[in-house]
Design a protein around this motif. Structure first.
Motif, PDB file in Angstrom:
ATOM      1  N   CYS A  20       0.826  -1.213   0.000  1.00  0.00           N
ATOM      2  CA  CYS A  20       0.000   0.000   0.000  1.00  0.00           C
ATOM      3  C   CYS A  20       0.866   1.272   0.000  1.00  0.00           C
ATOM      4  CB  CYS A  20      -0.896   0.004   1.236  1.00  0.00           C
ATOM      5  SG  CYS A  20       0.016   0.146   2.792  1.00  0.00           S
ATOM      6  N   GLU A  21       0.232   2.358  -0.390  1.00  0.00           N
ATOM      7  CA  GLU A  21       0.880   3.677  -0.255  1.00  0.00           C
ATOM      8  C   GLU A  21       1.033   4.003   1.224  1.00  0.00           C
ATOM      9  OE1 GLU A  21       1.842   5.920  -2.582  1.00  0.00           O
ATOM     10  OE2 GLU A  21       1.191   4.724  -4.304  1.00  0.00           O
ATOM     11  N   LEU A  22       2.146   4.626   1.582  1.00  0.00           N
ATOM     12  CA  LEU A  22       2.335   5.126   2.944  1.00  0.00           C
ATOM     13  C   LEU A  22       2.988   6.493   2.850  1.00  0.00           C
ATOM     14  CD1 LEU A  22       3.668   2.135   5.100  1.00  0.00           C
ATOM     15  CD2 LEU A  22       1.408   3.205   5.207  1.00  0.00           C
ATOM     16  N   PRO A  63      -3.384  -2.463  -4.218  1.00  0.00           N
ATOM     17  CA  PRO A  63      -3.112  -2.668  -2.789  1.00  0.00           C
ATOM     18  C   PRO A  63      -4.033  -1.880  -1.876  1.00  0.00           C
ATOM     19  CG  PRO A  63      -1.078  -2.211  -3.991  1.00  0.00           C
ATOM     20  CD  PRO A  63      -2.205  -2.032  -4.963  1.00  0.00           C
ATOM     21  N   ASP A  64      -4.466  -0.705  -2.314  1.00  0.00           N
ATOM     22  CA  ASP A  64      -5.233   0.186  -1.428  1.00  0.00           C
ATOM     23  C   ASP A  64      -6.737   0.173  -1.693  1.00  0.00           C
ATOM     24  OD1 ASP A  64      -3.398   1.581   0.397  1.00  0.00           O
ATOM     25  OD2 ASP A  64      -2.417   2.277  -1.435  1.00  0.00           O
ATOM     26  N   SER A  65      -7.220  -0.804  -2.465  1.00  0.00           N
ATOM     27  CA  SER A  65      -8.618  -0.724  -2.896  1.00  0.00           C
ATOM     28  C   SER A  65      -9.617  -0.784  -1.745  1.00  0.00           C
ATOM     29  CB  SER A  65      -8.927  -1.816  -3.916  1.00  0.00           C
ATOM     30  OG  SER A  65      -8.707  -3.080  -3.341  1.00  0.00           O
ATOM     31  N   ILE A  68     -12.076   2.551  -0.096  1.00  0.00           N
ATOM     32  CA  ILE A  68     -12.981   2.929  -1.190  1.00  0.00           C
ATOM     33  C   ILE A  68     -13.421   4.394  -1.099  1.00  0.00           C
ATOM     34  CG2 ILE A  68     -15.026   2.111   0.074  1.00  0.00           C
ATOM     35  CD1 ILE A  68     -16.078   1.022  -2.629  1.00  0.00           C
ATOM     36  N   GLU A  69     -13.391   4.958   0.102  1.00  0.00           N
ATOM     37  CA  GLU A  69     -13.823   6.354   0.263  1.00  0.00           C
ATOM     38  C   GLU A  69     -13.088   7.305  -0.689  1.00  0.00           C
ATOM     39  OE1 GLU A  69     -14.218   9.173   3.954  1.00  0.00           O
ATOM     40  OE2 GLU A  69     -12.132   8.607   3.759  1.00  0.00           O
ATOM     41  N   ASP A  70     -11.845   6.976  -1.009  1.00  0.00           N
ATOM     42  CA  ASP A  70     -11.041   7.921  -1.788  1.00  0.00           C
ATOM     43  C   ASP A  70     -11.465   8.030  -3.244  1.00  0.00           C
ATOM     44  OD1 ASP A  70      -9.383   8.789   0.319  1.00  0.00           O
ATOM     45  OD2 ASP A  70      -8.323   6.870   0.237  1.00  0.00           O
ATOM     46  N   SER A  88      -0.774   5.186  -8.223  1.00  0.00           N
ATOM     47  CA  SER A  88      -1.002   3.741  -8.027  1.00  0.00           C
ATOM     48  C   SER A  88      -2.466   3.429  -7.741  1.00  0.00           C
ATOM     49  CB  SER A  88      -0.154   3.232  -6.856  1.00  0.00           C
ATOM     50  OG  SER A  88      -0.669   3.747  -5.631  1.00  0.00           O
ATOM     51  N   ARG A  89      -3.264   4.441  -7.400  1.00  0.00           N
ATOM     52  CA  ARG A  89      -4.644   4.196  -6.982  1.00  0.00           C
ATOM     53  C   ARG A  89      -5.669   4.562  -8.057  1.00  0.00           C
ATOM     54  NH1 ARG A  89      -6.282   5.596  -1.095  1.00  0.00           N
ATOM     55  NH2 ARG A  89      -7.904   4.223  -1.900  1.00  0.00           N
ATOM     56  N   ARG A  90      -5.201   5.046  -9.206  1.00  0.00           N
ATOM     57  CA  ARG A  90      -6.186   5.558 -10.184  1.00  0.00           C
ATOM     58  C   ARG A  90      -7.030   4.447 -10.788  1.00  0.00           C
ATOM     59  NH1 ARG A  90      -2.293  10.163 -11.779  1.00  0.00           N
ATOM     60  NH2 ARG A  90      -2.553  11.324  -9.830  1.00  0.00           N
ATOM     61  N   CYS A 162      -0.547  15.295   8.154  1.00  0.00           N
ATOM     62  CA  CYS A 162      -1.279  14.026   8.103  1.00  0.00           C
ATOM     63  C   CYS A 162      -1.745  13.799   6.671  1.00  0.00           C
ATOM     64  CB  CYS A 162      -2.459  14.034   9.073  1.00  0.00           C
ATOM     65  SG  CYS A 162      -3.751  15.204   8.649  1.00  0.00           S
ATOM     66  N   LEU A 163      -2.305  12.609   6.420  1.00  0.00           N
ATOM     67  CA  LEU A 163      -2.600  12.229   5.035  1.00  0.00           C
ATOM     68  C   LEU A 163      -3.743  13.047   4.431  1.00  0.00           C
ATOM     69  CD1 LEU A 163      -2.013  10.343   2.679  1.00  0.00           C
ATOM     70  CD2 LEU A 163      -3.583   8.674   3.698  1.00  0.00           C
ATOM     71  N   HIS A 164      -4.869  13.067   5.121  1.00  0.00           N
ATOM     72  CA  HIS A 164      -6.088  13.638   4.529  1.00  0.00           C
ATOM     73  C   HIS A 164      -6.764  14.604   5.513  1.00  0.00           C
ATOM     74  CE1 HIS A 164      -6.531   9.774   1.968  1.00  0.00           C
ATOM     75  NE2 HIS A 164      -6.276  10.761   1.132  1.00  0.00           N
ATOM     76  N   LEU A 165      -7.658  15.425   4.993  1.00  0.00           N
ATOM     77  CA  LEU A 165      -8.447  16.294   5.880  1.00  0.00           C
ATOM     78  C   LEU A 165      -9.151  15.473   6.960  1.00  0.00           C
ATOM     79  CD1 LEU A 165      -9.636  19.198   6.424  1.00  0.00           C
ATOM     80  CD2 LEU A 165     -11.646  18.387   5.182  1.00  0.00           C
ATOM     81  N   THR A 250     -13.553   6.077   8.293  1.00  0.00           N
ATOM     82  CA  THR A 250     -14.315   6.630   7.157  1.00  0.00           C
ATOM     83  C   THR A 250     -13.837   6.034   5.834  1.00  0.00           C
ATOM     84  OG1 THR A 250     -12.879   8.559   6.800  1.00  0.00           O
ATOM     85  CG2 THR A 250     -14.754   8.858   8.306  1.00  0.00           C
ATOM     86  N   CYS A 251     -12.556   5.672   5.759  1.00  0.00           N
ATOM     87  CA  CYS A 251     -11.933   5.280   4.472  1.00  0.00           C
ATOM     88  C   CYS A 251     -12.520   4.025   3.856  1.00  0.00           C
ATOM     89  CB  CYS A 251     -10.448   4.984   4.648  1.00  0.00           C
ATOM     90  SG  CYS A 251      -9.642   5.942   5.847  1.00  0.00           S
ATOM     91  N   CYS A 252     -13.101   3.143   4.709  1.00  0.00           N
ATOM     92  CA  CYS A 252     -13.440   1.810   4.240  1.00  0.00           C
ATOM     93  C   CYS A 252     -14.873   1.670   3.734  1.00  0.00           C
ATOM     94  CB  CYS A 252     -13.170   0.800   5.347  1.00  0.00           C
ATOM     95  SG  CYS A 252     -11.407   0.653   5.712  1.00  0.00           S
TER      96      CYS A 252
HETATM   97  C1  CIR Z   1      -3.148   5.581   0.905  1.00  0.00           C
HETATM   98  O1  CIR Z   1      -2.099   6.084   1.293  1.00  0.00           O
HETATM   99  O2  CIR Z   1      -3.733   6.008  -0.079  1.00  0.00           O
HETATM  100  C2  CIR Z   1      -3.703   4.409   1.652  1.00  0.00           C
HETATM  101  N1  CIR Z   1      -2.629   3.594   2.125  1.00  0.00           N
HETATM  102  C3  CIR Z   1      -4.550   4.861   2.806  1.00  0.00           C
HETATM  103  C4  CIR Z   1      -5.758   5.623   2.369  1.00  0.00           C
HETATM  104  C5  CIR Z   1      -6.655   5.962   3.494  1.00  0.00           C
HETATM  105  N2  CIR Z   1      -7.819   6.609   3.008  1.00  0.00           N
HETATM  106  C6  CIR Z   1      -8.485   7.527   3.654  1.00  0.00           C
HETATM  107  O3  CIR Z   1      -8.081   7.956   4.724  1.00  0.00           O
HETATM  108  N3  CIR Z   1      -9.574   8.021   3.090  1.00  0.00           N
END
Ligand code: CIR
Length: 258
Positions: A20-22, A63-65, A68-70, A88-90, A162-165, A250-252
């Motif tokens: 997965c992406e990190l 790897p990150d499917s 699904i929220e994204d 990698s996620r497109r 951090c990664l996301h809002l 929320t991501c799942c």
């Molecule tokens: C990523 O870096 O894209 C994934 N390993 C984790 C995504 C998590 N998604 C989210 O918080 N909405």
């Protein structure tokens, strides 16, 4: 016809999850079987809250499917298919778009837009969108253009560290937001009641409201106490294995009105 008020789209955990992406975490071994058990517990919790849970299959090359929220922003009128920030996620969006087409008119973001659903917090008709490493201003503008006709506002918010809002702030309903002010400026949310995460639990701001209940990881007991003290009905789920892949509750799923 279903008598369940919401559909929750989820997606299988890919056998390639370890790739997965990190962005902000060190890579740690992920126990795939444990991650799957926790994901199933999460799906059961959604079903118990009245969601019709529909799980899409994952591709070995995605790897990150599971996150699904994204891949989409679903509101009552339309579903916006994103263009995820990580190349990698497109490939993840196609199957989600096919599934959503049965429920909503689709609008797609186009290159050079980049936008992850994890950066989009919907509070009634107001959308707050993180300007993050995954989401750029072109993505935010295209989202605004797609939703303006339905009466939604879209406001960009800077995200740092951090990664996301929605790693930094999520909506608890009734005008309340759960926030880690270290990662997002609190003054972007004037007029809302802010509940701060406990200082020892920086990742605790990601909560998923379904109906009048809150789906929340077991890992943040101090912040959970704050939610319960504020009168919230919290349903806990184990989520620490997918947290190693930088995912949270929320991501799942994509939860939307049937
Ligand atoms: C990523 O870096 O894209 C994934 N390993 C984790 C995504 C998590 N998604 C989210 O918080 N909405």
């Amino acid at each position: 016809m279903t008598d369940q008020p919401w559909i929750a789209l989820t997606r299988d955990i890919s056998p390639a999850l370890e790739h997965c992406e990190l962005t902000h975490l060190e890579r740690a071994p992920i126990d795939l079987a444990r991650a799957r058990e926790q994901h199933e517990a999460y799906e059961r919790a959604l079903a118990e809250l009245g969601c019709d849970v529909r799980r899409l299959p994952a591709g070995d090359d995605m790897p990150d499917s599971v996150f699904i929220e994204d891949t989409a922003i679903v509101v009552d009128e339309v579903a916006v298919i994103t263009r995820p920030g990580a190349a990698s996620r497109r490939g993840e969006t196609a199957a989600v778009a096919d599934a959503l087409a049965a429920h909503r008119k689709l609008v797609r973001l186009d290159a050079p837009a980049r936008l992850d659903g994890g950066d989009v917090m919907v509070v009634d008709r107001a959308l707050f969108v993180g300007r993050s490493e995954r989401t750029n201003m072109t993505g935010i503008r295209q989202l605004r253009d797609a939703l303006r006709r339905y009466g939604y506002t879209v406001q960009a918010v800077p995200v740092r560290g951090c990664l996301h809002l929605k790693t930094a702030v999520t909506s608890l309903g009734d005008g309340r937001l759960l926030i880690n002010r270290g990662w997002v400026p609190a003054d972007a949310f004037a007029g809302y009641e802010l509940i701060d995460v406990d200082a020892d639990e920086p990742f605790a701001a990601n909560a998923l409201r379904v109906g009048d209940r809150i789906v929340y990881p077991t890992d943040f007991p101090r912040t959970r106490e704050r939610l319960e003290a504020a009168g919230m009905d919290v349903v806990t789920v184990p989520a620490d294995e997918l947290a190693k892949a930088e995912g949270a509750v929320t991501c799942c799923s994509l939860v939307f009105r049937a």
